[in-house]
Each structure stands twice: as C-alpha cells, then as structure tokens.
Design a protein around this motif. Structure first.
Motif, PDB file in Angstrom:
ATOM      1  N   SER A 143       0.834  -1.208   0.000  1.00  0.00           N
ATOM      2  CA  SER A 143       0.000   0.000   0.000  1.00  0.00           C
ATOM      3  C   SER A 143       0.865   1.254   0.000  1.00  0.00           C
ATOM      4  N   TRP A 166       1.259   4.064  -2.999  1.00  0.00           N
ATOM      5  CA  TRP A 166       1.021   5.481  -2.686  1.00  0.00           C
ATOM      6  C   TRP A 166       2.250   6.314  -3.033  1.00  0.00           C
ATOM      7  N   ARG A 173      -6.032  12.107  -2.599  1.00  0.00           N
ATOM      8  CA  ARG A 173      -7.310  11.866  -3.263  1.00  0.00           C
ATOM      9  C   ARG A 173      -8.457  12.188  -2.306  1.00  0.00           C
ATOM     10  N   LYS A 220      -2.879   8.228   6.654  1.00  0.00           N
ATOM     11  CA  LYS A 220      -3.582   6.945   6.753  1.00  0.00           C
ATOM     12  C   LYS A 220      -4.557   6.972   7.931  1.00  0.00           C
ATOM     13  N   ASN A 229      -7.668   8.492   6.870  1.00  0.00           N
ATOM     14  CA  ASN A 229      -8.283   7.847   5.711  1.00  0.00           C
ATOM     15  C   ASN A 229      -8.076   8.685   4.449  1.00  0.00           C
ATOM     16  N   ALA A 250      -5.205   7.067   0.176  1.00  0.00           N
ATOM     17  CA  ALA A 250      -5.500   6.200  -0.973  1.00  0.00           C
ATOM     18  C   ALA A 250      -4.550   6.528  -2.119  1.00  0.00           C
ATOM     19  N   TYR A 273      -3.666   9.073  -7.025  1.00  0.00           N
ATOM     20  CA  TYR A 273      -3.956  10.500  -7.144  1.00  0.00           C
ATOM     21  C   TYR A 273      -3.872  10.938  -8.606  1.00  0.00           C
ATOM     22  N   ASP A 325      -9.466   8.224 -10.278  1.00  0.00           N
ATOM     23  CA  ASP A 325      -9.715   9.420  -9.471  1.00  0.00           C
ATOM     24  C   ASP A 325     -10.688  10.297 -10.255  1.00  0.00           C
ATOM     25  N   GLU A 346     -15.323   2.338  -7.907  1.00  0.00           N
ATOM     26  CA  GLU A 346     -15.244   0.987  -7.350  1.00  0.00           C
ATOM     27  C   GLU A 346     -14.952  -0.036  -8.448  1.00  0.00           C
ATOM     28  N   ALA A 393     -11.241   0.211  -9.350  1.00  0.00           N
ATOM     29  CA  ALA A 393     -10.398  -0.338  -8.279  1.00  0.00           C
ATOM     30  C   ALA A 393     -10.459  -1.861  -8.249  1.00  0.00           C
TER      31      ALA A 393
END
Length: 700
Positions: free
Chosen positions: A313, A317, A336, A388, A391, A394, A397, A402, A428, A431
């Motif tokens: 992750s 990022w 984002r 993080k 939240n 993500a 970007y 996006d 969604e 992703a």
C-alpha cells in the motif's frame, strides 16, 4: 446593530456585509424583487440549493491556496452554520451547504477574520481565479505564477467593471506549457513564458481568449504568444470592459464571452479591446513578484523517527501520490478526496499537520483534490502514517480511477441525473476490475449532472453527462457518453464528442466495454484520445449501441444511482449563470445607488472606479425606461443605441444630446479627476431627465 459588525476590521468588507444584511431585510419585507435579489446574493457567493429554504455558500480561494489558520476558520464556519462537510470544486473553491440565508452576513463576518471571502464567488462576475496547484514547486515552470494570479484576483475583486456582467467570467494561470490550469477552456487563460531580450530574461504570458465548456464548448484563441507581465492587468480589465458592454444579457444560453467573440469575430473583439485602452486607469501595471518570492521560505520542521514502510500500500502510494519539487529535497504529496468531499474533523487535523511539519498551506486542485507542498524527504513516511489515520492515503492520485464529478442532483438546481452516485460506482469498478488504471494519469473520467459541465465532462477521455430519456410514457435517468477529450499542452486541447445516450444504470457496462476495447485494440503507447480518433466516432457508437436500447428495461433502471426512490426529473432555476429581468423601479433605484457609489469613489480619489459607477448608473437608468416600454435590452451597447432610437430621437426624453454621446465619453477620455467630476454631473442630468419621463408616464 448586530454584534458581528464590531468584529470586522476591514471597512470595505464591513460595508459589503452591512449591505447584504440590508438587502436581505428589504427582500424579506417585499421591497426588492426576488429575481433582482438573486443577482445580488449570487455576487456574494450565496447560491440557492435544490432543497428549498437553504443556501449553498461558495468560499472563494484564489488559486486554491489556504493556510492552516484559514482552514480552521472555514471548519468553524461549516460546523456553526452548516453541516460540518466541505466540498472542493473544480475551480479550487470550497462549498458548504444547507445554510440559512439570514445567517449569511454573520457567516461572512466570521470568515473575514482570517481574510477569507465569498465576494464574487457566484453570479455574473469575475469568478475565482484558478492556477496550477503546483505553481511555485513545479520543476517545469519558468516562474511561479502565484503572485500574478493573486494580483489579478485582488485587482478585479469589487472592481466596478466586473460586478453585473451578462454572464460569469473565468480566468486561469498555468505554470508551464503542460497547461495544467486548462487555459484553452477559459475566458482568459495565461501560460507562463520567458523571453530573452538584450541578454535579460523577461517574464510574460501566452494569452488565450474566449474558451468555454457548456453545451457548446469553444477552444480559446491564442491572442498573444508573449504578453509582458506589466500588461497583464490592463489587458484583463480591457477585455472585461468590452464583455460587460457588448455581451448578451437577455438570452442566458448565449451570454458567455465565447458567443460574443464567435458573433463579431476575434479581430473585431480585439479592436474593441484596443479602443478601450484610453479609458484604463493603468497603461502598465508592474506586479511585485520579488517581495512574494523572497517571503517563500522552506520549512524546518521537527524531526520524527518513523521507519519507512515496506508494504504494498505504501509503495503504491509513494509511486502515484508523491512528486519531487524544484526545491531539492522537498516533495509535494497528492491526496485523493473522493467527489471532493471531506469533513471538518479531518480538515482540522490536516491543517495542524501542515502547520507543524510542512509550510503551513495546502492547495485545493482543479480535480477536487488536495496537495501538501514542501514536505522534506525524511518526513514522507511520517506523512503517510498520519494521512492513513485520516483515511486520506489512498493511492492513485490524479489517475483514471480518481474521477471528477459535480454535486449533480444531490444539491444543485440544474442537476438532471446523479453524477456523484455514478462516480462512486465507477471508481469501485476501476479499483476492483481495472486496478492497472490507478497508475494511468493520461486517461481521465469526468461526470457532470447536466450540460453546464461543472464536472468538465466534455474535455475528458471518457465523459458522462447526466440527462433523462423516455421509454414510452416513462422517464428514466440517463448518461450521455462523450469520448476523446484531451489536454495537449501549450494551450491546445480537444473537446470530447457526444457518442450515445444510455440509461444511467448501464454506465458501468459502458465503461467496461470501453476499457476492454482500449486494452485490446490500442496500439503501443497510444493515448486514449489518439485511439478514439483513429477508430472514429461511429466505431464507438456501434460498440455502445446495445446499451442504449430501452426495450429491455427493469425496475432497477428507473432508480438513479445513490437513490432508493423511482426517478423523477426535477430541474430548478439555474442561478450561477442566470440572467434576470429587472423591475423598472429596482433598476432606477440601482442607478441612484451607483451615482452614490460614484460620488464615494471620487471622494476617495478613485477616479476610474467613479467613472465606471457613473457609466453603469446611466445604462441602468436607460434600461429601466426601455424595460417599461417593452424594448429589448440584450446588451449594454444595444441599451444605449435603442434608448437614442426610441426615446431621444422621438423627443420623449430630452438630454441635450444623445445618450450615446454622453455615455461613450468613457471611451475617449483618460480617467482624470476633471473628467470624473464632469462625467458624474452629466450622469445626474441624464438621470434627472429619465426620472422626469418616468414620473410623467406613471402619472399619465
């Protein structure tokens, strides 16, 4: 007198707020026509919502910059007057919703404590001036455009020439030839340039004029390859003056500057700009960029010991959300913000984070996101850890996943179909099914809830526009699919083609079909717009045609994204770009007010402002009589000529001269004290003659 007035330090802002409070009272007691009051409140950033009885407030943040203190102030206002939710727009503003009209003066006073304004954030004014969010840190930029964008903002704010135009006016500043501020779709777009003259590097701008989106997008024309920076402000004012005088005012859909230029031609428009130069208060306007640049220091934050993560992750990022700056050792972090929405509890923590560990500012982006600038390389892992927790870490970007979307039917009067609901589902889908596109920054997806293009759908690789379609006697939400848009750089862009309409609930199927076909048929290194142009519009129409059929609809198709109830097409009155028909008495009252403003400006030795208030007073008074006589008033220039034709030539109104001769002295005289005083006296005689005619007509 309300207590909040005593807390306002800026007398100019105080007068604005007191005036707003006064006009709200007059509106509540029926002394101001509703349509005219709408025009006034819009110019103060107060916009009617789809939901009755509440307002959307647009907070004007030039080039998207906000300090920690200002963000805290905005959060305080949102919590106290709204719902604690903030929305980032595609023009780098912040919007808050569900505000009571009667509380807006106090809200504005609260914002002003940290130099934040709502003035001219909506309505037929010069809107928020946007700029590349990376201006000042962009490794490709010739120079930082921030002080120039700021100078333009401050010069045009409350400027009489931009208060009551036929439509809104948009200006952008791009930091480099990459054109990240999208100059080609603005009324005025500026791209930073450096030219060498006699061994000296001179700053200037490539200038683009007359662009716009909406139902009929127009690509701006390049009018200067290089305009020296000291000519920036005079040129902007001359263009706005011409638009104010000649722009359409009766037909809302034809009132943007792009239609004026298309109608009279670019050469004729530029000739009018040239003719306006005599009346300008400044022939040159040097902008002090050095003071601003010397004040830009890099932060020296406290050290924090955080082990750099090695998980997937973080690596994702780091790859998509972290960008090196032109300042060695410092980085910009992209955040984002899905649909541009975030809450005040998160915003406050973000404000504290940048104050302590970065450079005490964030910038909101044209794609409804946030960037943190001037982050030391040693603190990148720490920032990831803290984001993080909020939240806000993500990855992806400014990539395909996006998605940009306007509020649509959530709050906007003009929304036809849900743009936010569709965006959530499509993000969604990407992703989960096409994660590789979270690394693609070339293919863009944008969604608007109507044709006005607040989501900028018609310049996207794949755009969706909310609309409705009929199936027999029934109506269901739909999406117009547009394809092939692109920003090419250097002031060049391509607008997307309208390809086909489909029921909204088939949006995911359409996106799958397009991405699958692109994967299969695109040539090596072929961008989406190149692939679209090579295969052609009809190819994509046939590809998506099966999804357009209304023969096999299910109940599911009649419920829009993000809703539970069956779809009902409900469009309110569009306000942000609205043109209203004014009552005669209101116009005459406004003319009197403008004469008072002219006198105040002259007392303050603001000759140019006084002259323009005087000019507007005469035009408003003439418009009032033409309105009472049912004569068309579709531009200021036509008001002046029609008044002479129908009232002066016939002898109905005696001015001792034609109105044209009196009014157009503004074009042939420099803005001196002597001319300003004489012009005001002429205007008082005009108003007296018009008022006498009106009283005679009323009492006849």
């Amino acid at each position: 007198m309300q207590s909040f007035r005593t807390e306002i330090e800026n007398p100019v802002v105080e007068r604005d707020i007191i005036e707003l409070e006064k006009k709200i009272s007059l509106f509540r007691t029926g002394q101001i026509d509703e349509e005219k009051f709408r025009s006034l409140r819009l110019a103060r950033g107060i916009y009617g919502q789809r939901q009755p009885g509440v307002q959307m407030i647009r907070i004007k943040l030039p080039y998207g910059k906000v300090t920690s203190e200002q963000l805290h102030r905005i959060c305080k206002v949102s919590d106290e007057y709204s719902t604690g939710r903030l929305h980032i727009t595609t023009r780098q503003d912040i919007q808050i919703h569900y505000v009571s009209l009667d509380r807006t003066p106090a809200l504005w006073a609260e914002l002003d404590k940290d130099d934040v304004t709502i003035r001219e954030a909506c309505g037929n004014t010069v809107r928020n001036i946007t700029a590349s969010e990376t201006a000042g840190v962009d490794p490709r930029e010739p120079f930082d455009v921030t002080p120039y964008a700021d100078a333009a903002f401050r010069y045009m704010l409350r400027n009489p020439v931009g208060q009551e135009m036929g439509r809104k006016f948009k200006i952008s500043f791009s930091s480099s030839e990459e054109d990240t501020a999208l100059s080609y779709l603005h009324d005025l777009g500026f791209i930073a340039q450096i030219r060498e003259e006699n061994g000296t590097k001179v700053r200037g701008f490539k200038v683009l004029l007359g662009g716009g989106l909406g139902s009929q997008p127009r690509h701006a024309d390049v009018v200067y390859e290089f305009l020296p920076t000291d000519q920036l402000i005079p040129f902007i004012e001359a263009v706005v003056r011409v638009f104010d005088r000649h722009g359409e005012r009766a037909k809302r859909m034809k009132a943007r500057m792009k239609f004026l230029i298309s109608g009279i031609g670019l050469e004729a428009f530029m000739q009018l700009v040239e003719e306006e130069k005599t009346a300008l208060p400044f022939k040159t306007y040097p902008i002090d960029h050095e003071t601003y640049e010397k004040a830009q220091t890099l932060p020296n934050p406290p050290s924090v010991e955080v082990a750099e993560p090695t998980d997937e992750s973080y690596l994702k990022w780091r790859k998509t959300n972290v960008f090196p700056q032109k300042q060695p050792g410092f980085y910009t972090l992209g955040i984002r913000v899905p649909l541009g929405d975030f809450r005040t509890d998160v915003a406050r923590k973000l404000a504290d984070l940048v104050k302590t560990y970065a450079n005490n500012e964030i910038r909101f982006t044209l794609r409804q996101n946030i960037i943190i600038r001037d982050v030391k390389e040693s603190l990148i892992a720490f920032f990831y850890q803290e984001l993080k927790k909020l939240n806000m870490a993500a990855f992806g970007y400014n990539t395909t996943g996006d998605i940009t979307a306007c509020p649509g039917t959530d709050t906007c009067n003009l929304g036809i179909a849900s743009s936010t609901g569709a965006a959530v589902v499509l993000e969604e889908l990407i992703a989960n099914e096409y994660p590789q596109y979270l690394y693609n920054s070339d293919l863009t997806i944008k969604i608007s809830g109507c044709m006005n293009a607040c989501g900028q759908h018609n310049m996207a690789s794949i755009g969706f526009q909310g609309m409705s379609i009929k199936a027999g006697k029934l109506v269901l939400p739909a999406l117009q699919v547009l394809l092939g848009g692109a920003t090419l750089g250097g002031g060049q862009g391509i607008f997307a083609d309208k390809v086909i309409k489909i029921p909204s609930k088939r949006g995911p199927e359409a996106l799958r079909a397009l991405l699958d076909d692109y994967e299969e048929h695109a040539q090596a290194e072929e961008a989406f717009h190149e692939y679209y142009q090579r295969l052609g519009q009809m190819y994509f129409y046939e590809l998506l045609k099966p999804l357009s059929s209304t023969d096999n609809l299910a109940p599911y198709d009649f419920v829009d994204w993000g809703n539970e109830e069956e779809y009902v097409k409900a469009i309110g009155v569009g306000e942000c770009a609205g043109v209203v028909i004014d009552l005669v008495a209101t116009l005459l009252l406004e003319a009197e007010e403008k004469l008072s403003l002219a006198q105040e400006s002259l007392a303050e030795k603001k000759w140019s402002d006084g002259i323009y208030h005087t000019y507007a007073a005469m035009v408003n008074a003439a418009k009032a009589i033409l309105t009472s006589e049912s004569i068309n008033t579709n531009s200021y220039a036509s008001i002046i000529s029609s008044f002479d034709e129908h009232l002066v030539s016939s002898g109905k109104v005696s001015l001792g001269s034609t109105l044209s001769d009196i009014v157009y002295q503004i074009k042939t005289n420099e803005p001196t004290e002597a001319f300003a005083q004489n012009y005001l006296e002429d205007a008082r005689r005009v108003f007296s003659g018009i008022n006498a005619f009106r009283e005679k007509e009323v009492n006849a």
